[in-house]
Design a protein around this motif. Structure first.
Motif, PDB file in Angstrom:
ATOM      1  N   SER A  29      31.235  52.559  84.791  1.00 44.58           N
ATOM      2  CA  SER A  29      31.629  53.664  85.661  1.00 44.58           C
ATOM      3  C   SER A  29      31.007  54.940  85.096  1.00 44.58           C
ATOM      4  CB  SER A  29      33.148  53.788  85.696  1.00 44.58           C
ATOM      5  OG  SER A  29      33.600  54.286  84.457  1.00 44.58           O
ATOM      6  N   SER A  37      33.977  47.785  96.044  1.00 46.97           N
ATOM      7  CA  SER A  37      33.563  48.961  95.283  1.00 46.97           C
ATOM      8  C   SER A  37      32.222  49.478  95.786  1.00 46.97           C
ATOM      9  CB  SER A  37      33.452  48.606  93.801  1.00 46.97           C
ATOM     10  OG  SER A  37      32.449  47.646  93.617  1.00 46.97           O
ATOM     11  N   CYS A  72      34.083  51.769 102.630  1.00 44.69           N
ATOM     12  CA  CYS A  72      34.636  51.185 101.419  1.00 44.69           C
ATOM     13  C   CYS A  72      36.141  50.978 101.575  1.00 44.69           C
ATOM     14  CB  CYS A  72      34.328  52.099 100.244  1.00 44.69           C
ATOM     15  SG  CYS A  72      34.906  51.489  98.686  1.00 44.69           S
ATOM     16  N   TYR A  82      28.718  50.470  94.314  1.00 41.92           N
ATOM     17  CA  TYR A  82      27.963  50.285  93.085  1.00 41.92           C
ATOM     18  C   TYR A  82      26.612  50.934  93.242  1.00 41.92           C
ATOM     19  CZ  TYR A  82      26.420  47.829  88.858  1.00 41.92           C
ATOM     20  OH  TYR A  82      25.980  47.524  87.586  1.00 41.92           O
ATOM     21  N   THR A 119      32.033  46.142 100.484  1.00 46.15           N
ATOM     22  CA  THR A 119      31.400  46.415  99.196  1.00 46.15           C
ATOM     23  C   THR A 119      30.043  47.033  99.474  1.00 46.15           C
ATOM     24  OG1 THR A 119      32.424  44.387  98.437  1.00 46.15           O
ATOM     25  CG2 THR A 119      30.773  45.381  96.992  1.00 46.15           C
ATOM     26  N   CYS A 151      29.621  56.954  92.688  1.00 46.96           N
ATOM     27  CA  CYS A 151      29.818  55.501  92.703  1.00 46.96           C
ATOM     28  C   CYS A 151      30.967  55.110  91.780  1.00 46.96           C
ATOM     29  CB  CYS A 151      28.559  54.792  92.225  1.00 46.96           C
ATOM     30  SG  CYS A 151      27.147  55.097  93.279  1.00 46.96           S
ATOM     31  N   HIS A 152      31.621  53.986  92.123  1.00 48.47           N
ATOM     32  CA  HIS A 152      32.648  53.463  91.222  1.00 48.47           C
ATOM     33  C   HIS A 152      32.024  52.991  89.927  1.00 48.47           C
ATOM     34  CE1 HIS A 152      34.809  52.720  95.189  1.00 48.47           C
ATOM     35  NE2 HIS A 152      35.418  53.738  94.589  1.00 48.47           N
TER      36      HIS A 152
END
Ligand SMILES: Nc1ncnc2c1ncn2[C@@H]1O[C@H](COP(=O)(O)OP(=O)(O)OP(=O)(O)O)[C@@H](O)[C@H]1O
Ligand SMILES: [Mg+2]
Lengths: 376, 314
Positions: free
Chosen positions: B226, B40, B191, B42, B196, B210-211
């Motif tokens: 999220s 992900s 990604c 972040y 990550t 961002c996730h």
């Protein structure tokens, strides 16, 4: 491991060759210092500015003056009517000494036991004149002192039976007694101390200061690899400087290089390593390039003053000799002078070589222990 | 070899519990808890000095934590710093490559550091130069490049060894919006290959991509999740007021304890009202002498305002 060391080594060399200022310094420092010291440092003082108070005003007094000028030790740059005036001139620093010739100088000269055979009674002897010296500079004082026993035969129109000296002195290795012969090899030691310690101590600090270290320490580089890679180029720099000083010294000042090339190379490499590790240890202490500079100067001053470069090691008090022994430069000073001037071999100088080796190993251990791969 | 069925791969790239860092009396990071799933992107969102860089340095092992446990890619950070260094990449906030080396030389140096040599290194460098559009600059000194080009070079160096986990500390602070979009395209490409990414920023639009993200303030994590979840869970309602003399209205509104903030945006005043107020439209209408009020969709900026500053809501 070696691929990373090599990468750092190449990177450092490239950066060095592009840093014109530093690159220039590597070559200019030895050249300029060599000129400065080679021409300027002279422990036998000559042409000292002195004054004259001549109350006698006779042809003999002028002959005495001429005889003194002929020695080249002093230059009479001023005349004074009284001692008072001359003392003021000494205080002001216009002259370093004054020669006082009393009104009855001629009589004193001819009554002097050296020049008068009839009068053997030395109790009646009076000095012919008097030197008043600014005693604060010991080199000048001792030069003037050597004039005390200057023969004045020609002035007195007299030939004496010369007394023969108790000892005869034979001068090995530097028969013409030129200071520069001793200075040039010593300069190798001093300049290497300065550049080697300065470059390495700032090399690592620079990485942290410019922010490169933050990236570097998140890579798999190990501290020992970083250190070896960073100091290796400076071994070449050091050898280049040795070559410059010795060859220009030979060319400009005809300083001979008697020793073998291998001994010269070996001792230089040993000393370069010792200085580089000293610089590394400093770099683990310093936080900024300014601090590393200050620490370098802290080491540099005793290196110049205590290593035997300026003053003979044997004449120093024991405490100072201990400090001097701890500095790598003292050992190298002995070695390079022995090798360059007296054709000593490296084996003959085993003790000094061993100390430099031990110093290097100890320095690397301390530097690696102190160097942490973390920030702050 | 392990013949038993493949052990459950750790699903978290970063797990931190109670991570703290003190500089003397100052607490730069305060009991940070993080769980960042693999694959992900972040985000750390926060103002200057909130502890973004310090947190990243703690997670990369660059700084020693005062307290707390961190595990990176399934192994505890403490004691595994060196082996983890091959698996993580770090792009520092300040440009940390060599200004007096060319792009090619910088990449080549970093490649050698990561153990690339010969043909393998050559191919990888060509690949990266093409990918990050640096072919024309290959022979240019890094120091003479533009902010955006430097950023691309730094990213190329940080990803040279294809790390599983990539830390980016304010990667786009010197980049124009167009190049920022490009930059983010690259991040999504990375990604997609399973990397990550932890990225710090103080731009809302970046945080929104961002996730998941954490909002940091003064070393504390104020909220995480999220972007959508954060907006949904926002403990405030957004009301837009229009009319004239908005500046005076703003003065009166912000003094009210139920109102978190009021900010002028064009011809509207964007007001954040605490959730506990039953009928926010009516409430604002009364306070503003019957001006027109409408409910608005919350944005990430609203979330940020709600959970930071001296009026933040727990
Ligand atoms: N080495 C240090 N010594 C003392 N205090 C520090 C140190 N490093 C950071 N700090 C402090 O910790 C706090 C957080 O700093 P940090 O650099 O993590 O902020 P940041 O979120 O990255 O800010 P920015 O957006 O400006 O980069 C700041 O108040 C800073 O003053
Ligand atoms: Mg920062």
């Amino acid at each position: 491991m070696w691929i990373r060391v090599y990468a750092i080594f190449i990177k450092e060399l490239k950066q060095l060759s592009r840093d014109r200022m530093t690159f220039g310094m590597i070559i200019m420092i030895p050249l300029v210092q060599l000129m400065l010291f080679g021409y300027a440092i002279n422990t036998d003082a000559r042409h000292i500015n002195v004054g004259l108070v001549d109350l006698s005003q006779t042809s003999e007094s002028r002959a005495v003056e001429q005889a003194l000028v002929a020695t080249q030790s002093v230059d009479f740059i001023a005349r004074y009517r009284s001692i008072k005036e001359a003392e003021v001139a000494i205080t002001k620093g216009e002259i370093r000494a004054v020669l006082y010739l009393p009104a009855d100088m001629t009589r004193r000269l001819f009554n002097h036991p050296l020049y008068d055979n009839k009068q053997a009674d030395s109790a009646l002897t009076l000095p012919i004149g008097q030197w008043i010296v600014d005693g604060s500079d010991t080199v000048i004082t001792s030069t003037i002192r050597t004039l005390r026993n200057m023969p004045l035969n020609e002035v007195a129109n007299h030939t004496v039976t010369r007394s023969s000296p108790s000892f005869e002195v034979v001068q090995y290795f530097n028969p013409e007694q030129r200071t520069v012969v001793n200075i040039v090899p010593g300069l190798v030691a001093v300049i290497l101390t300065m550049t080697m310690i300065l470059f390495t101590s700032s090399a690592i600090v620079r990485e942290s200061e410019q922010g490169n270290m933050e990236f570097l320490i998140t890579t798999p580089v190990r501290s020992i690899e970083l250190m070896i890679g960073k100091i290796a180029p400076y071994v070449l720099v050091g050898l280049l400087q040795v070559a410059i000083i010795l060859s220009v010294g030979q060319w400009l000042f005809s300083v001979p290089i008697k020793g073998s090339f291998l001994s010269l190379l070996g001792s230089s490499i040993l000393f370069i390593f010792a200085s580089l590790t000293l610089g590394l240890v400093l770099s683990t202490i310093a936080k900024t390039q300014l601090q590393s500079m200050q620490m370098t100067i802290f080491i540099l001053l005793p290196s110049i003053l205590l290593s035997g470069f300026m003053f003979p090691y044997d004449a120093m008090p024991v405490a100072a000799q201990w400090i001097a022994e701890a500095l790598p430069v003292t050992h190298f000073m002995r070695m390079i002078r022995a090798i360059a001037l007296r054709d000593a071999s490296l084996l003959l100088l085993g003790k000094d070589a061993l100390w430099l080796g031990l110093f290097t190993v100890g320095g690397i251990v301390i530097a690696s222990l102190r160097f942490k791969k973390t920030l702050g | 070899m392990n013949t038993s069925p493949i052990t459950e791969p750790t699903e978290f790239a970063i797990e931190a519990k109670g991570l703290s860092k003190h500089f003397g009396n100052k607490i730069a990071v305060n009991k940070l808890n993080l769980t960042i799933p693999k694959g992900s992107i972040y985000g750390f969102l926060g103002p200057n000095g909130c502890g973004k860089s310090t947190s990243i340095r703690l997670l990369t092992g660059l700084l020693e934590a005062s307290e707390g446990n961190v595990s990176i890619l399934g192994s505890p950070l403490l004691g595994h710093e060196e082996s983890l260094k091959k698996r993580i990449g770090y792009m520092t906030q300040k440009f940390s490559l060599y200004d007096n080396l060319t792009v090619q030389e910088n990449l080549s140096f970093v490649g050698a550091i990561y153990g690339f040599a010969g043909k393998r290194k050559k191919n990888r460098l060509e690949e990266l130069l093409a990918l990050y559009d640096l072919e024309k600059q290959a022979k240019q000194f890094a120091g003479s490049m533009s902010g955006g080009q430097k950023q691309r070079l730094a990213l190329a160096c940080a990803t040279l060894h294809s790390p599983e986990l990539l830390f980016l500390d304010e990667p786009t602070s010197a980049v124009d919006p167009e190049n920022r979009r490009e930059f983010w395209e690259r991040l999504f490409d990375l990604c997609a290959t399973g990397t990550t990414i932890l990225v710090s920023t103080h731009y809302m639009d970046e945080a929104e991509r961002c996730h998941a993200l954490a909002i940091l303030e003064n070393g504390n994590k104020r909220a995480d999740g999220s972007p959508q979840a954060l907006m949904d869970a926002m403990p405030a309602t957004v009301v837009e007021v229009s009319g004239n003399k908005l500046r005076q209205l703003k003065q009166t509104l912000t003094q009210h304890p139920e109102i978190l903030s009021a900010a002028q945006i064009g011809a509207h005043l964007r007001v954040l009202v605490k959730k506990k107020v039953q009928d926010p439209l009516n409430f604002i209408s009364q306070l503003s002498n019957g001006r027109e009020t409408v409910l608005a969709r919350p944005s990430l900026e609203d979330v940020f305002v709600t959970c930071t500053g001296d009026r933040y809501v727990d």
